[in-house]
Scaffold this motif. Structure first.
Motif, PDB file in Angstrom:
ATOM      1  N   GLY A 193       0.817  -1.209   0.000  1.00  0.00           N
ATOM      2  CA  GLY A 193       0.000   0.000   0.000  1.00  0.00           C
ATOM      3  C   GLY A 193       0.844   1.249   0.000  1.00  0.00           C
ATOM      4  N   TYR A 194       1.892   1.240   0.823  1.00  0.00           N
ATOM      5  CA  TYR A 194       2.809   2.380   0.892  1.00  0.00           C
ATOM      6  C   TYR A 194       3.491   2.594  -0.458  1.00  0.00           C
ATOM      7  N   ALA A 195       3.972   1.511  -1.072  1.00  0.00           N
ATOM      8  CA  ALA A 195       4.653   1.602  -2.362  1.00  0.00           C
ATOM      9  C   ALA A 195       3.714   2.096  -3.456  1.00  0.00           C
ATOM     10  N   THR A 196       2.456   1.744  -3.370  1.00  0.00           N
ATOM     11  CA  THR A 196       1.493   2.175  -4.377  1.00  0.00           C
ATOM     12  C   THR A 196       1.256   3.671  -4.306  1.00  0.00           C
ATOM     13  N   VAL A 197       1.131   4.214  -3.098  1.00  0.00           N
ATOM     14  CA  VAL A 197       0.993   5.665  -2.948  1.00  0.00           C
ATOM     15  C   VAL A 197       2.224   6.372  -3.513  1.00  0.00           C
ATOM     16  N   ALA A 198       3.396   5.853  -3.177  1.00  0.00           N
ATOM     17  CA  ALA A 198       4.638   6.474  -3.652  1.00  0.00           C
ATOM     18  C   ALA A 198       4.731   6.432  -5.175  1.00  0.00           C
ATOM     19  N   ALA A 199       4.379   5.299  -5.775  1.00  0.00           N
ATOM     20  CA  ALA A 199       4.458   5.168  -7.231  1.00  0.00           C
ATOM     21  C   ALA A 199       3.496   6.131  -7.930  1.00  0.00           C
ATOM     22  N   VAL A 200       2.280   6.224  -7.433  1.00  0.00           N
ATOM     23  CA  VAL A 200       1.309   7.133  -8.048  1.00  0.00           C
ATOM     24  C   VAL A 200       1.800   8.580  -7.945  1.00  0.00           C
ATOM     25  N   ALA A 201       2.367   8.953  -6.803  1.00  0.00           N
ATOM     26  CA  ALA A 201       2.870  10.312  -6.629  1.00  0.00           C
ATOM     27  C   ALA A 201       3.982  10.628  -7.619  1.00  0.00           C
ATOM     28  N   VAL A 202       4.936   9.713  -7.756  1.00  0.00           N
ATOM     29  CA  VAL A 202       6.062   9.945  -8.680  1.00  0.00           C
ATOM     30  C   VAL A 202       5.583   9.971 -10.124  1.00  0.00           C
ATOM     31  N   LEU A 203       4.724   9.037 -10.502  1.00  0.00           N
ATOM     32  CA  LEU A 203       4.254   8.970 -11.884  1.00  0.00           C
ATOM     33  C   LEU A 203       3.384  10.186 -12.238  1.00  0.00           C
ATOM     34  N   ARG A 204       2.615  10.654 -11.294  1.00  0.00           N
ATOM     35  CA  ARG A 204       1.794  11.833 -11.543  1.00  0.00           C
ATOM     36  C   ARG A 204       2.656  13.075 -11.754  1.00  0.00           C
ATOM     37  N   ASP A 205       3.730  13.185 -10.968  1.00  0.00           N
ATOM     38  CA  ASP A 205       4.551  14.395 -10.995  1.00  0.00           C
ATOM     39  C   ASP A 205       5.633  14.378 -12.066  1.00  0.00           C
ATOM     40  N   THR A 206       5.935  13.209 -12.629  1.00  0.00           N
ATOM     41  CA  THR A 206       6.983  13.090 -13.629  1.00  0.00           C
ATOM     42  C   THR A 206       6.345  12.866 -14.991  1.00  0.00           C
ATOM     43  N   PRO A 207       6.410  13.835 -15.881  1.00  0.00           N
ATOM     44  CA  PRO A 207       5.737  13.708 -17.176  1.00  0.00           C
ATOM     45  C   PRO A 207       6.227  12.494 -17.949  1.00  0.00           C
ATOM     46  N   GLY A 208       5.320  11.847 -18.680  1.00  0.00           N
ATOM     47  CA  GLY A 208       5.675  10.678 -19.465  1.00  0.00           C
ATOM     48  C   GLY A 208       6.202  11.058 -20.845  1.00  0.00           C
TER      49      GLY A 208
END
Length: 288
Positions: free
Chosen positions: A273-288
Motif C-alpha cells: 500500500g505504501y509503495a502504491t501511494v509512492a508510485a502514483v505520486a512519482v508517476l503523476r509528478d513526472t511527465p511521461g
C-alpha cells in the motif's frame, strides 16, 4: 499517465492500510488533510512520538525514530497545520544525541515481527540514514510552517547531516545515499549534492549491498521530485526510461511491490500500500 490509476485506487481499497488509502485519496484531491491526519493519530503515543507499526517492519508499539520519519512524511504531504509537528520535533529533540543526530532505532522489547536491523541498532550512535530522512521531511513541511523551520531540533539535525556528508569519502550504503540526496535537495547544498551524486548510477539501478537478491534503488528513488537539483543531474532520457520502468511495474491487481524483505505477513501487505501511494505520486509528478 502510462498506468492504470483506477486499478491503483481499487488495490488500495482492498489492501492498503487506512492511512495509505487516505493518503492516496488526498493526493488525488478528493480527501482533506484532516482525514489523513486523523488516521495518522492512531499511531501516536502520549509522549508525542509514533509507533504501533507505522513503520511496517518495526511492529513495536514504542515511539521510534523511523515512525517519526513516516509521521513527518505524512505531515509534509498534507501540510499539517495542527500541533502534531512541533510535538514530534520536541520528541526528537529529547531522543537526539549530543552531535545533533538521531539513532537508527531505540531499544524495544516487543520484537515479534520486526526486522533484525531494528532490533540490533545501537541507540548510542547517530545515524545519517535516519537523521537525513527525518530532517528532509521536516524541511519540506517547514516551507509551509515557519515554526517547524525555526525549531532547534531541525537546525541541530541538519548540521549533523551536513558534517557527516562532508566526511564521506567512499560509497555509502545505498539507502543512506538516497536519503542524504533527498535531504540535500531541500536544503539547497549543491556542493554536497555533487559530492554524493558521484556514487549514484545515473543510467540504471544502484545495488543495495547486504539486501536480498535483486534489491536495488532506481534513479527515481534518488530523485522523486521534479524541479529539484538532483533531478537536473540525471539525463532526461534516463528519467523517462525509469518512469516507464515504474509504470510497467504496476501489478495485475493494480498495486506495486517492494524489492526488499518485508519480514512479516502484515508488513508485506502494508508495504505494498505504501509503495502504491509512492508510485502514483512519482508517476503523476513526472511527465511521461
Amino acid at each position: 499517465m502510462g498506468f492504470d490509476l483506477g486499478a491503483a485506487v481499487t488495490f488500495a481499497a482492498a489492501n492498503a492500510r487506512n492511512l495509505d488509502r487516505r493518503r492516496l485519496h488526498h493526493l488525488l484531491g478528493d480527501l482533506p488533510a484532516q482525514a489523513v491526519t486523523a488516521a495518522l493519530d492512531g499511531y501516536r503515543n502520549p509522549d508525542g512520538g509514533y509507533g504501533w507499526a507505522l513503520e511496517p517492519a518495526l511492529r513495536s508499539v514504542t515511539s521510534q525514530p523511523v515512525a517519526a520519519m513516516h509521521a513527518l512524511e505524512v505531515m509534509a504531504e498534507v501540510r499539517d497545520t495542527g500541533p502534531r509537528p512541533i510535538a514530534l520535533l520536541d520528541w526528537l529533540m529529547r531522543h537526539s544525541l549530543g552531535d545533533g543526530g538521531v539513532p537508527f532505532a531505540l531499544p524495544f522489547g516487543d520484537t515479534t515481527g520486526s526486522a533484525p536491523h531494528w532490533m540490533g541498532a545501537d541507540p548510542g550512535v547517530s545515524s545519517l540514514q535516519m537523521t537525513a530522512q527525518l530532517a528532509g521531511h521536516a524541511h519540506r513541511l517547514a516551507r509551509h510552517r515557519p515554526d517547524v523551520g525555526g525549531h532547534p531540533w531541525l537546525a541541530a539535525a541538519t548540521g549533523y547531516c551536513r558534517g557527516a556528508i562532508e566526511r564521506i569519502e567512499t560509497a555509502p550504503h545505498a539507502y543512506e545515499l538516497m536519503f542524504a540526496l533527498r535531504l540535500l535537495d531541500v536544503v539547497e547544498a549543491p556542493g554536497l549534492l555533487q559530492r554524493l551524486a558521484r556514487f549514484v548510477r545515473m543510467d540504471g539501478p544502484t545495488p543495495v549491498e547486504g539486501g536480498i537478491d535483486g534489491e536495488v534503488l532506481y534513479p527515481l528513488d534518488f530523485t522523486p521530485h521534479p524541479g529539484t537539483a538532483s533531478r537536473k543531474l540525471f539525463d532526461a532520457g534516463a528519467v523517462a526510461a525509469d518512469r516507464e520502468r515504474l509504470a510497467a511495474a504496476q501489478q495485475a491487481d493494480g498495486g506495486w511491490t517492494v524489492t526488499f524483505s518485508a519480514y512479516s505477513p502484515a508488513a508485506a501487505v502494508e508495504w505494498r500500500g505504501y509503495a502504491t501511494v509512492a508510485a502514483v505520486a512519482v508517476l503523476r509528478d513526472t511527465p511521461g
